[in-house]
Design a protein around this motif. Structure first.
Motif, PDB file in Angstrom:
ATOM      1  N   LEU A 247       0.777  -1.333  -0.009  1.00 29.10           N
ATOM      2  CA  LEU A 247       0.073  -0.056   0.040  1.00 29.10           C
ATOM      3  C   LEU A 247       0.781   1.146   0.092  1.00 29.10           C
ATOM      4  N   GLU A 248       1.819   1.407   0.669  1.00 22.85           N
ATOM      5  CA  GLU A 248       3.120   2.298   0.763  1.00 22.85           C
ATOM      6  C   GLU A 248       3.330   2.642  -0.550  1.00 22.85           C
ATOM      7  N   LYS A 249       3.699   1.558  -1.291  1.00 16.93           N
ATOM      8  CA  LYS A 249       4.313   1.805  -2.827  1.00 16.93           C
ATOM      9  C   LYS A 249       3.120   2.281  -3.687  1.00 16.93           C
ATOM     10  N   VAL A 250       1.881   1.886  -3.480  1.00 16.17           N
ATOM     11  CA  VAL A 250       0.639   2.453  -4.416  1.00 16.17           C
ATOM     12  C   VAL A 250       0.523   3.893  -3.950  1.00 16.17           C
ATOM     13  N   ILE A 251       0.723   4.284  -2.565  1.00 19.95           N
ATOM     14  CA  ILE A 251       0.375   5.690  -2.330  1.00 19.95           C
ATOM     15  C   ILE A 251       1.625   6.515  -2.797  1.00 19.95           C
ATOM     16  N   ARG A 252       2.477   6.016  -3.076  1.00 19.44           N
ATOM     17  CA  ARG A 252       3.965   6.736  -3.589  1.00 19.44           C
ATOM     18  C   ARG A 252       3.895   7.135  -4.811  1.00 19.44           C
ATOM     19  N   LYS A 253       3.423   6.014  -5.645  1.00 14.51           N
ATOM     20  CA  LYS A 253       3.345   6.061  -6.960  1.00 14.51           C
ATOM     21  C   LYS A 253       2.200   7.069  -7.399  1.00 14.51           C
ATOM     22  N   MET A 254       1.159   7.104  -6.580  1.00 14.60           N
ATOM     23  CA  MET A 254      -0.278   7.933  -6.906  1.00 14.60           C
ATOM     24  C   MET A 254      -0.289   9.412  -6.622  1.00 14.60           C
ATOM     25  N   THR A 255       0.941   9.565  -5.612  1.00 13.97           N
ATOM     26  CA  THR A 255       0.912  10.720  -4.964  1.00 13.97           C
ATOM     27  C   THR A 255       0.651  12.023  -5.725  1.00 13.97           C
ATOM     28  N   GLY A 256      -0.233  12.737  -5.348  1.00 19.42           N
ATOM     29  CA  GLY A 256      -0.417  14.034  -6.109  1.00 19.42           C
ATOM     30  C   GLY A 256      -1.500  15.059  -5.139  1.00 19.42           C
ATOM     31  N   GLU A 257      -1.444  16.111  -5.624  1.00 17.57           N
ATOM     32  CA  GLU A 257      -2.263  17.082  -4.648  1.00 17.57           C
ATOM     33  C   GLU A 257      -3.815  16.907  -4.637  1.00 17.57           C
ATOM     34  N   ASN A 258      -4.156  16.007  -5.882  1.00 15.24           N
ATOM     35  CA  ASN A 258      -5.444  16.238  -5.983  1.00 15.24           C
ATOM     36  C   ASN A 258      -6.102  14.620  -5.753  1.00 15.24           C
ATOM     37  N   HIS A 259      -5.041  13.648  -5.326  1.00 17.08           N
ATOM     38  CA  HIS A 259      -5.462  12.352  -5.030  1.00 17.08           C
ATOM     39  C   HIS A 259      -5.412  12.131  -3.426  1.00 17.08           C
ATOM     40  N   TYR A 260      -6.412  11.628  -3.061  1.00 19.29           N
ATOM     41  CA  TYR A 260      -6.727  11.464  -1.463  1.00 19.29           C
ATOM     42  C   TYR A 260      -6.989   9.810  -1.461  1.00 19.29           C
ATOM     43  N   PHE A 261      -6.372   9.388  -0.326  1.00 19.36           N
ATOM     44  CA  PHE A 261      -6.464   7.892  -0.098  1.00 19.36           C
ATOM     45  C   PHE A 261      -7.390   7.785   1.285  1.00 19.36           C
ATOM     46  N   PHE A 262      -8.401   6.856   1.200  1.00 23.54           N
ATOM     47  CA  PHE A 262      -9.279   6.329   2.406  1.00 23.54           C
ATOM     48  C   PHE A 262      -9.239   4.610   2.494  1.00 23.54           C
ATOM     49  N   VAL A 263      -8.474   4.410   3.791  1.00 23.69           N
ATOM     50  CA  VAL A 263      -8.130   3.139   3.834  1.00 23.69           C
ATOM     51  C   VAL A 263      -9.195   2.239   4.772  1.00 23.69           C
ATOM     52  N   HIS A 264      -9.625   1.209   4.299  1.00 29.51           N
ATOM     53  CA  HIS A 264     -10.231   0.243   5.569  1.00 29.51           C
ATOM     54  C   HIS A 264      -9.323  -1.041   5.619  1.00 29.51           C
TER      55      HIS A 264
END
Length: 290
Positions: free
Chosen positions: A17-34
């Protein structure tokens, strides 16, 4: 710039998940995790929290095929809507998904769009999933005695259903498809409004089986917004076994790279850190990275 809520349902592997977040990092991208309530290393996930990464307030013990999968998805949507940001798109992915392209490519794909993306399965039977009572929510039906008990329970219900109706049908025509999707905010708003006005619809899916693939699709394809749906979930999977008894969808490796890149998929699954490590490197280095 369009705002995207990435909704993640996971139970293990915070490193991926850390890799996914790092690759998709952007000011308009937010992640919500269950994170599944059964997960023992929850603190490893919480280390990823930031001003763009949020965790649900409630965690469900998601058993395979149970209604808890629907509850978890709704929890993610509601968490995203609670932070005061009006998102244009909501993307539901699993903890074993990985983005195929760069954030810029992702943004360009959805730029100015009002379409929703959902895969539609027109072949598999739907009614047995919700017209019989299933045990998924109270036990693991995929192991040990659970499989046997489920089989006999369904056999008995099929006999009884020939004499009288066991459960009421859904209030609208049912539809089924992949439970991973990318929905425009208008579609998400419609779905939530319907559920709030008709809470019995959600209740109806208790003791159903794998109806996370039915619940959202049925509402979407019966709505006035159905004409905005593209019957494609923008995900790459491989349901073909390469050896006997291989679990499906199969774990992807570097040998799948070329096949993935010939599709319009924005995410691919299933991924595992070790088996998919070379594939992750290839995806991170592909020509679309900007």
């Amino acid at each position: 710039m369009m705002l995207h809520a990435i909704l993640v349902e996971t139970h293990a592997n915070s490193d991926l998940l850390e890799k996914v977040i790092r690759k998709m990092t952007g000011e308009n991208h937010y992640f919500f995790v269950h994170v599944d309530r059964k997960t023992k290393k929850y603190q490893d996930f919480l280390k990823l929290a930031s001003h763009h990464v949020f965790f649900t307030d409630k965690r469900y013990n998601v058993r395979w095929g149970s209604v808890d999968q629907i509850y978890a998805t709704l929890e993610l949507i509601n968490k995203a809507r609670s932070i005061g940001v009006e998102f244009d798109y909501y993307h539901l992915i699993s903890g074993q998904d990985y983005p195929v392209h760069s954030p810029q490519y992702f943004d360009d794909f959805f730029s100015g769009s009002t379409k929703s993306y959902m895969e539609l399965d027109k072949k598999s039977p739907i009614e047995p999933r919700y017209m019989y009572y299933h045990l998924n929510g109270i036990m693991n039906v995929r192991k040990g005695g659970g499989e046997t008990l489920k089989r006999y329970s369904l056999k008995l219900q099929k006999r009884l259903s020939s004499l009288f109706q066991l459960r009421k049908p859904l209030p609208m025509r049912p539809y089924k498809g992949s439970n991973w999707w990318s929905l425009h905010k208008d579609m998400v708003g419609y779905i939530l409004t319907y559920i709030n006005q008709h809470p019995e619809y959600l209740t109806r899916f208790r003791f159903s089986s794998c109806c996370d693939e039915v619940f959202f699709h049925t509402l979407a394809f019966n709505s006035k917004l159905k004409y905005t749906i593209v019957e494609d979930d923008l995900r790459y999977y491989d349901w073909h076994r390469t050896y006997p008894n291989e679990k499906l969808p199969r774990v992807l490796t570097h040998s799948d790279y070329n096949k993935i890149m010939t599709t319009n998929a924005l995410f691919c699954r299933k991924m595992e850190n070790k088996m998919s490590s070379k594939l992750i490197i290839l995806l991170d280095d592909n020509e679309n990275i900007i």
